[in-house]
Design a protein around this motif. Structure first.
Motif, PDB file in Angstrom:
ATOM      1  N   ILE A 194      -2.948  24.182 -19.887  1.00  0.00           N
ATOM      2  CA  ILE A 194      -2.143  23.797 -20.823  1.00  0.00           C
ATOM      3  C   ILE A 194      -1.641  25.147 -21.518  1.00  0.00           C
ATOM      4  CG2 ILE A 194      -1.513  22.568 -23.101  1.00  0.00           C
ATOM      5  CD1 ILE A 194      -3.911  20.570 -22.091  1.00  0.00           C
ATOM      6  N   PRO A 195      -0.344  25.528 -21.733  1.00  0.00           N
ATOM      7  CA  PRO A 195       0.165  26.727 -22.426  1.00  0.00           C
ATOM      8  C   PRO A 195      -0.384  26.759 -23.736  1.00  0.00           C
ATOM      9  CG  PRO A 195       1.939  25.316 -21.336  1.00  0.00           C
ATOM     10  CD  PRO A 195       0.908  24.673 -21.305  1.00  0.00           C
ATOM     11  N   GLY A 196      -0.770  28.075 -23.740  1.00  0.00           N
ATOM     12  CA  GLY A 196      -1.225  28.480 -25.339  1.00  0.00           C
ATOM     13  C   GLY A 196      -2.685  27.856 -25.502  1.00  0.00           C
ATOM     14  N   ASN A 197      -3.750  27.607 -24.373  1.00  0.00           N
ATOM     15  CA  ASN A 197      -5.032  27.369 -24.675  1.00  0.00           C
ATOM     16  C   ASN A 197      -5.955  28.073 -23.936  1.00  0.00           C
ATOM     17  OD1 ASN A 197      -4.005  24.841 -25.446  1.00  0.00           O
ATOM     18  ND2 ASN A 197      -5.148  23.705 -24.097  1.00  0.00           N
ATOM     19  N   LEU A 198      -7.268  28.092 -24.534  1.00  0.00           N
ATOM     20  CA  LEU A 198      -8.267  29.085 -24.057  1.00  0.00           C
ATOM     21  C   LEU A 198      -9.072  28.328 -23.028  1.00  0.00           C
ATOM     22  CD1 LEU A 198      -9.943  31.669 -24.643  1.00  0.00           C
ATOM     23  CD2 LEU A 198     -11.360  30.264 -26.382  1.00  0.00           C
ATOM     24  N   TYR A 199      -9.615  29.161 -21.848  1.00  0.00           N
ATOM     25  CA  TYR A 199     -10.164  28.441 -20.913  1.00  0.00           C
ATOM     26  C   TYR A 199     -11.348  29.695 -20.502  1.00  0.00           C
ATOM     27  CZ  TYR A 199      -6.454  25.303 -20.262  1.00  0.00           C
ATOM     28  OH  TYR A 199      -5.650  24.309 -20.667  1.00  0.00           O
ATOM     29  N   TYR A 200     -12.216  29.153 -19.691  1.00  0.00           N
ATOM     30  CA  TYR A 200     -13.380  30.149 -19.311  1.00  0.00           C
ATOM     31  C   TYR A 200     -13.426  30.070 -17.616  1.00  0.00           C
ATOM     32  CZ  TYR A 200     -14.626  29.751 -24.120  1.00  0.00           C
ATOM     33  OH  TYR A 200     -14.534  29.614 -25.596  1.00  0.00           O
ATOM     34  N   ALA A 201     -13.837  31.192 -17.016  1.00  0.00           N
ATOM     35  CA  ALA A 201     -14.081  31.091 -15.733  1.00  0.00           C
ATOM     36  C   ALA A 201     -15.696  31.783 -15.575  1.00  0.00           C
ATOM     37  CB  ALA A 201     -13.488  32.561 -14.969  1.00  0.00           C
ATOM     38  N   VAL A 202     -16.418  30.531 -15.266  1.00  0.00           N
ATOM     39  CA  VAL A 202     -17.954  30.805 -15.329  1.00  0.00           C
ATOM     40  C   VAL A 202     -18.310  30.738 -13.791  1.00  0.00           C
ATOM     41  CG1 VAL A 202     -19.784  29.637 -16.318  1.00  0.00           C
ATOM     42  CG2 VAL A 202     -17.884  29.283 -17.527  1.00  0.00           C
ATOM     43  N   ILE A 203     -19.586  31.632 -13.574  1.00  0.00           N
ATOM     44  CA  ILE A 203     -20.025  31.840 -12.446  1.00  0.00           C
ATOM     45  C   ILE A 203     -21.137  30.733 -12.628  1.00  0.00           C
ATOM     46  CG2 ILE A 203     -21.385  33.429 -10.813  1.00  0.00           C
ATOM     47  CD1 ILE A 203     -20.117  35.612 -12.166  1.00  0.00           C
ATOM     48  N   HIS A 204     -21.103  29.847 -11.427  1.00  0.00           N
ATOM     49  CA  HIS A 204     -22.225  28.792 -10.995  1.00  0.00           C
ATOM     50  C   HIS A 204     -22.833  28.986  -9.921  1.00  0.00           C
ATOM     51  CE1 HIS A 204     -20.879  25.346 -14.045  1.00  0.00           C
ATOM     52  NE2 HIS A 204     -19.748  26.263 -13.913  1.00  0.00           N
ATOM     53  N   GLU A 205     -24.366  29.013  -9.665  1.00  0.00           N
ATOM     54  CA  GLU A 205     -25.197  29.120  -8.817  1.00  0.00           C
ATOM     55  C   GLU A 205     -24.769  28.137  -7.662  1.00  0.00           C
ATOM     56  OE1 GLU A 205     -27.891  31.349  -7.361  1.00  0.00           O
ATOM     57  OE2 GLU A 205     -28.654  30.800  -9.397  1.00  0.00           O
ATOM     58  N   ASP A 206     -25.002  28.520  -6.332  1.00  0.00           N
ATOM     59  CA  ASP A 206     -24.708  27.545  -5.111  1.00  0.00           C
ATOM     60  C   ASP A 206     -26.180  26.886  -4.904  1.00  0.00           C
ATOM     61  OD1 ASP A 206     -23.385  25.830  -3.256  1.00  0.00           O
ATOM     62  OD2 ASP A 206     -24.095  27.197  -1.703  1.00  0.00           O
ATOM     63  N   ASN A 207     -26.316  25.573  -4.866  1.00  0.00           N
ATOM     64  CA  ASN A 207     -27.682  25.196  -4.475  1.00  0.00           C
ATOM     65  C   ASN A 207     -28.161  25.345  -2.937  1.00  0.00           C
ATOM     66  OD1 ASN A 207     -26.215  23.032  -3.550  1.00  0.00           O
ATOM     67  ND2 ASN A 207     -27.433  21.386  -4.473  1.00  0.00           N
ATOM     68  N   GLY A 208     -27.147  25.861  -2.139  1.00  0.00           N
ATOM     69  CA  GLY A 208     -27.444  26.041  -0.773  1.00  0.00           C
ATOM     70  C   GLY A 208     -26.527  25.202   0.261  1.00  0.00           C
ATOM     71  N   ASP A 209     -25.668  23.926  -0.546  1.00  0.00           N
ATOM     72  CA  ASP A 209     -25.177  23.193   0.381  1.00  0.00           C
ATOM     73  C   ASP A 209     -23.372  23.345   0.465  1.00  0.00           C
ATOM     74  OD1 ASP A 209     -23.958  22.301  -1.971  1.00  0.00           O
ATOM     75  OD2 ASP A 209     -24.782  20.435  -1.992  1.00  0.00           O
ATOM     76  N   ARG A 210     -23.118  24.544  -0.220  1.00  0.00           N
ATOM     77  CA  ARG A 210     -21.910  24.998  -0.351  1.00  0.00           C
ATOM     78  C   ARG A 210     -20.597  23.941  -0.639  1.00  0.00           C
ATOM     79  NH1 ARG A 210     -19.942  29.698   3.710  1.00  0.00           N
ATOM     80  NH2 ARG A 210     -18.038  29.284   2.399  1.00  0.00           N
ATOM     81  N   GLU A 211     -21.308  22.939  -1.487  1.00  0.00           N
ATOM     82  CA  GLU A 211     -20.338  21.799  -2.126  1.00  0.00           C
ATOM     83  C   GLU A 211     -20.650  22.012  -3.638  1.00  0.00           C
ATOM     84  OE1 GLU A 211     -18.692  19.165  -0.544  1.00  0.00           O
ATOM     85  OE2 GLU A 211     -18.944  19.994   1.341  1.00  0.00           O
ATOM     86  N   PHE A 212     -19.451  21.885  -4.169  1.00  0.00           N
ATOM     87  CA  PHE A 212     -19.734  22.054  -5.787  1.00  0.00           C
ATOM     88  C   PHE A 212     -20.017  20.854  -6.469  1.00  0.00           C
ATOM     89  CE2 PHE A 212     -18.350  22.517  -9.992  1.00  0.00           C
ATOM     90  CZ  PHE A 212     -18.897  23.675 -10.459  1.00  0.00           C
ATOM     91  N   ASP A 213     -21.127  20.738  -7.241  1.00  0.00           N
ATOM     92  CA  ASP A 213     -21.561  19.771  -8.074  1.00  0.00           C
ATOM     93  C   ASP A 213     -22.267  20.291  -9.446  1.00  0.00           C
ATOM     94  OD1 ASP A 213     -23.072  17.714  -9.168  1.00  0.00           O
ATOM     95  OD2 ASP A 213     -23.975  16.784  -7.340  1.00  0.00           O
ATOM     96  N   PHE A 214     -21.407  19.935 -10.453  1.00  0.00           N
ATOM     97  CA  PHE A 214     -21.598  20.476 -11.588  1.00  0.00           C
ATOM     98  C   PHE A 214     -23.209  20.233 -12.195  1.00  0.00           C
ATOM     99  CE2 PHE A 214     -19.904  16.610 -12.901  1.00  0.00           C
ATOM    100  CZ  PHE A 214     -20.671  16.310 -13.980  1.00  0.00           C
ATOM    101  N   ARG A 215     -23.669  19.069 -11.631  1.00  0.00           N
ATOM    102  CA  ARG A 215     -24.917  18.703 -12.054  1.00  0.00           C
ATOM    103  C   ARG A 215     -26.105  19.431 -11.246  1.00  0.00           C
ATOM    104  NH1 ARG A 215     -22.185  14.066 -11.529  1.00  0.00           N
ATOM    105  NH2 ARG A 215     -22.742  13.899  -9.400  1.00  0.00           N
ATOM    106  N   MET A 216     -25.699  19.996  -9.889  1.00  0.00           N
ATOM    107  CA  MET A 216     -26.742  20.660  -9.301  1.00  0.00           C
ATOM    108  C   MET A 216     -26.411  22.407  -9.468  1.00  0.00           C
ATOM    109  SD  MET A 216     -28.135  18.131  -7.565  1.00  0.00           S
ATOM    110  CE  MET A 216     -28.882  18.650  -6.041  1.00  0.00           C
ATOM    111  N   ASP A 217     -25.340  22.450  -9.218  1.00  0.00           N
ATOM    112  CA  ASP A 217     -24.969  24.043  -9.320  1.00  0.00           C
ATOM    113  C   ASP A 217     -24.753  24.596 -10.676  1.00  0.00           C
ATOM    114  OD1 ASP A 217     -24.919  24.145  -6.571  1.00  0.00           O
ATOM    115  OD2 ASP A 217     -22.827  23.105  -6.511  1.00  0.00           O
ATOM    116  N   GLU A 218     -25.771  25.132 -11.187  1.00  0.00           N
ATOM    117  CA  GLU A 218     -25.861  25.435 -12.821  1.00  0.00           C
ATOM    118  C   GLU A 218     -25.231  26.879 -12.970  1.00  0.00           C
ATOM    119  OE1 GLU A 218     -28.126  24.119 -15.181  1.00  0.00           O
ATOM    120  OE2 GLU A 218     -28.351  22.024 -13.914  1.00  0.00           O
ATOM    121  N   PRO A 219     -24.713  26.861 -14.049  1.00  0.00           N
ATOM    122  CA  PRO A 219     -24.141  27.976 -14.579  1.00  0.00           C
ATOM    123  C   PRO A 219     -25.197  29.125 -14.559  1.00  0.00           C
ATOM    124  CG  PRO A 219     -23.470  26.230 -16.112  1.00  0.00           C
ATOM    125  CD  PRO A 219     -24.382  25.645 -15.348  1.00  0.00           C
TER     126      PRO A 219
END
Length: 110
Positions: free
Chosen positions: A65-90
């Motif tokens: 959304i215009p005028g908002n703040l966002y973050y680009a956060v590096i997350h670990e990959d648990n080895g499956d190369r599929e992103f899952d925010f519950r498994m791939d921790e910041p």
């Protein structure tokens, strides 16, 4: 692991976020989070980045959304190369800070 750097410049709102630099010792995910009270919250999208110095775009499930703040956060990959925010921790630095870059979306013209 020493994940060294992530950078994202202020940019136009939309369905894509451009990461200007990701310096990674190991391949990892870069997830774009909405801001909630000065902290990364809901994830809008993520992309797998290779080890080394790279740049690239992260496709989002929902536009920024215009005028908002966002973050680009590096997350670990648990080895499956599929992103899952519950498994791939910041990833945190040795002091417990998230490895992240904040950026704003430019206000819409008019």
């Amino acid at each position: 692991p020493a994940y060294t750097n992530i950078a994202a410049d202020d940019q136009e709102a939309g369905n894509t976020v451009f990461i200007s630099l990701a310096t990674l010792t190991r391949s990892a995910w870069v997830a774009i989070h909405e801001d909630e009270g000065g902290k990364p919250a809901t994830i809008l999208g993520a992309r797998y980045f290779p080890a080394g110095k790279t740049a690239g775009s992260v496709e989002l499930l929902r536009s920024t959304i215009p005028g908002n703040l966002y973050y680009a956060v590096i997350h670990e990959d648990n080895g499956d190369r599929e992103f899952d925010f519950r498994m791939d921790e910041p990833i945190q630095d040795p002091f417990g800070n998230l490895m992240k870059a904040s950026f704003k979306t430019l206000p819409s013209a008019g």
